[in-house]
Design a protein around this motif. Structure first.
Motif, PDB file in Angstrom:
ATOM      1  N   LEU A 188      -0.342   1.626  -8.989  1.00  0.00           N
ATOM      2  CA  LEU A 188      -1.134   0.398  -9.126  1.00  0.00           C
ATOM      3  C   LEU A 188      -0.611  -0.467 -10.274  1.00  0.00           C
ATOM      4  N   ARG A 248      -8.072  -0.062   5.514  1.00  0.00           N
ATOM      5  CA  ARG A 248      -7.420  -0.545   4.292  1.00  0.00           C
ATOM      6  C   ARG A 248      -6.455  -1.693   4.612  1.00  0.00           C
ATOM      7  N   VAL A 273      -1.480  -2.641  -4.191  1.00  0.00           N
ATOM      8  CA  VAL A 273      -2.891  -2.996  -4.067  1.00  0.00           C
ATOM      9  C   VAL A 273      -3.761  -1.816  -3.666  1.00  0.00           C
ATOM     10  N   ASP A 274      -3.121  -0.741  -3.182  1.00  0.00           N
ATOM     11  CA  ASP A 274      -3.909   0.400  -2.718  1.00  0.00           C
ATOM     12  C   ASP A 274      -3.013   1.626  -2.653  1.00  0.00           C
ATOM     13  N   TYR A 275      -3.641   2.775  -2.406  1.00  0.00           N
ATOM     14  CA  TYR A 275      -2.955   4.060  -2.476  1.00  0.00           C
ATOM     15  C   TYR A 275      -3.604   4.979  -1.455  1.00  0.00           C
ATOM     16  N   ILE A 276      -2.872   5.347  -0.396  1.00  0.00           N
ATOM     17  CA  ILE A 276      -3.407   6.211   0.659  1.00  0.00           C
ATOM     18  C   ILE A 276      -2.617   7.516   0.662  1.00  0.00           C
ATOM     19  N   GLU A 315      -1.233   7.737  -8.878  1.00  0.00           N
ATOM     20  CA  GLU A 315      -1.895   6.558  -8.325  1.00  0.00           C
ATOM     21  C   GLU A 315      -1.970   5.442  -9.367  1.00  0.00           C
ATOM     22  N   ILE A 324       0.870  -1.183   0.000  1.00  0.00           N
ATOM     23  CA  ILE A 324       0.000   0.000   0.000  1.00  0.00           C
ATOM     24  C   ILE A 324       0.902   1.226   0.000  1.00  0.00           C
ATOM     25  N   THR A 341      -8.499  -4.820   5.324  1.00  0.00           N
ATOM     26  CA  THR A 341      -9.112  -5.324   4.086  1.00  0.00           C
ATOM     27  C   THR A 341      -8.116  -6.123   3.261  1.00  0.00           C
ATOM     28  N   HIS A 342      -6.916  -5.594   3.086  1.00  0.00           N
ATOM     29  CA  HIS A 342      -5.944  -6.270   2.223  1.00  0.00           C
ATOM     30  C   HIS A 342      -5.307  -7.477   2.905  1.00  0.00           C
TER      31      HIS A 342
END
Length: 396
Positions: free
Chosen positions: A103, A123, A108-111, A99, A88, A126-127
């Motif tokens: 990816l 997040r 898997v994600d971007y905060i 972003e 992440i 979740t992952h």
């Protein structure tokens, strides 16, 4: 439950950021739920990720001196040992293309910073849940693959035991043929492997088919269990009536195998080639064979292969009714039978593989002690019979 056991069951989060305050903030946020490790540069992050135990998830800052987060992610995904670790990105970059690029690299994600603690915790959980689900499916698939392999091996073993048990019935009637069935199955495999890329045979001969042909070959004479000793073991010429009885072994073998198949209750059993071979390997390419006088490609391919293997071995082998012939003479006789007794393309393959046949014959040569024992059995079995010496009227 002790604090130690709680801690040991926690998943590990690796926080990668060049700013100590950010590392401290994330460590404080995560430490009550997860085991937290930290790295203040990309090189250190890669070293921790590659070590044991590996982190379950990585929170990765993008803008770091030296190796930035993008490069760290790219190198993590290239390494098969770390490729499955979810990444992440944590960054102040807010452009859509930033972003999208992250990816694309495999994150898997971007905060975005400044972080929102509830969003980070949500997040991360979740992952981690998704990772556990993927791991479960991978483990389940690995288990199922192993189970399929194990059961396939069991099925193959059952097939081999079934075929060899049935073949041993014929062998008990004529001990001199014990190595004959072993030699012929190897001959058949050599021929099939040689022909698998031939235009006429490539659609029919694949690895599975060749293996089944190899397993099935020992049953080619299973029907001889129904032939009386006075004919089967006769060391001389068969009379026309006796030869007619001998020829019934083809139908007897087919029927015995078909009866076994009915118990399997499958539309296409592993014994199908054995049934074809037992019934049709005495057919001849020109239609002069038995039991039905089939000709050309009316004869099943499995039986055509066996015809060459069986005749070659009969020629080079000593039997109670004939002497053994030299390899060269047997090869010449097979060549002469091209287009008459045998499929011409199979004969051509045989001629190219003749030295392999010679090697197989030497490897599974008949035991002299077994031969002498067989003669004693024949003498005992036929002691009350009137024997007519001379040449045989047909193949046995």
């Amino acid at each position: 439950m002790s604090d130690h056991s709680l801690y040991s069951e926690r998943q590990t989060i690796l926080v990668v950021d060049d700013t100590p305050d950010n590392i401290a903030l994330l460590s404080t946020l995560l430490k009550d739920r997860y085991k937290v490790r930290a790295a203040n540069n990309g090189e250190r992050a890669l070293a921790i990720a590659a070590g044991q135990p590996r982190p379950d998830l990585i929170l990765l800052d993008i803008m770091m001196p030296g190796m930035d987060g993008y490069e760290v992610c790219e190198r993590l995904k290239i390494d098969p040992h770390t490729a499955d670790i979810p990444v992440i990105f944590l960054t102040a970059k807010v452009q859509v293309e930033d972003e999208e690029f992250g990816l694309h690299l495999g994150a898997v994600d971007y905060i975005t910073k400044p972080i929102s603690p509830p969003i980070v915790l949500a997040r991360v959980e979740t992952h981690l849940t998704l990772k556990r689900a993927r791991q479960f499916l991978q483990d389940r698939n690995a288990y199922l693959e192993a189970e399929v392999w194990r059961r396939s091996r069991e099925v193959m073993a059952i097939q081999e035991v079934t075929i060899m048990a049935m073949a041993s019935l014929a062998e008990t009637r004529d001990n001199a043929t014990g190595n004959h069935i072993r030699r012929t199955q190897h001959y058949v495999r050599v021929l099939a492997q040689h022909l698998r890329h031939h235009p006429r045979f490539t659609a029919a001969l694949n690895d599975e088919t060749i293996e089944l042909l190899f397993k099935s070959a020992p049953l080619h004479d299973i029907g001889k269990v129904g032939i009386p000793d006075r004919i089967l073991l006769k060391p001389g010429r068969l009379t026309p009536d006796e030869f007619e009885i001998m020829k019934t072994h083809a139908a007897l073998g087919r029927d015995a195998i078909a009866a076994a198949e009915r118990y399997l209750d499958t539309p296409d059993s592993f014994l199908r080639f054995a049934r074809e071979i037992a019934y049709s390997h005495q057919e001849k390419w020109d239609g002069s064979g038995y039991p039905e006088g089939l000709w050309g490609e009316q004869i099943p391919l499995s039986a055509r292969l066996m015809a060459v293997a069986d005749v070659y071995d009969a020629l080079i082998s000593r039997r109670i009714y004939k002497p053994a012939l030299p390899h060269e003479q047997a090869v010449a006789m097979i060549r002469e039978g091209r287009d008459q007794h045998f499929d011409p393309d199979i004969v051509d393959a045989f001629l190219e593989c003749a030295e392999q046949f010679r090697t197989i014959a030497a490897r599974f040569a008949d035991d002299e002690q077994v031969w002498r024992h067989t003669l004693e059995q024949v003498e005992a079995a036929l002691s009350d019979e009137t024997i007519v010496l001379g040449g045989d009227t047909g193949a046995r």
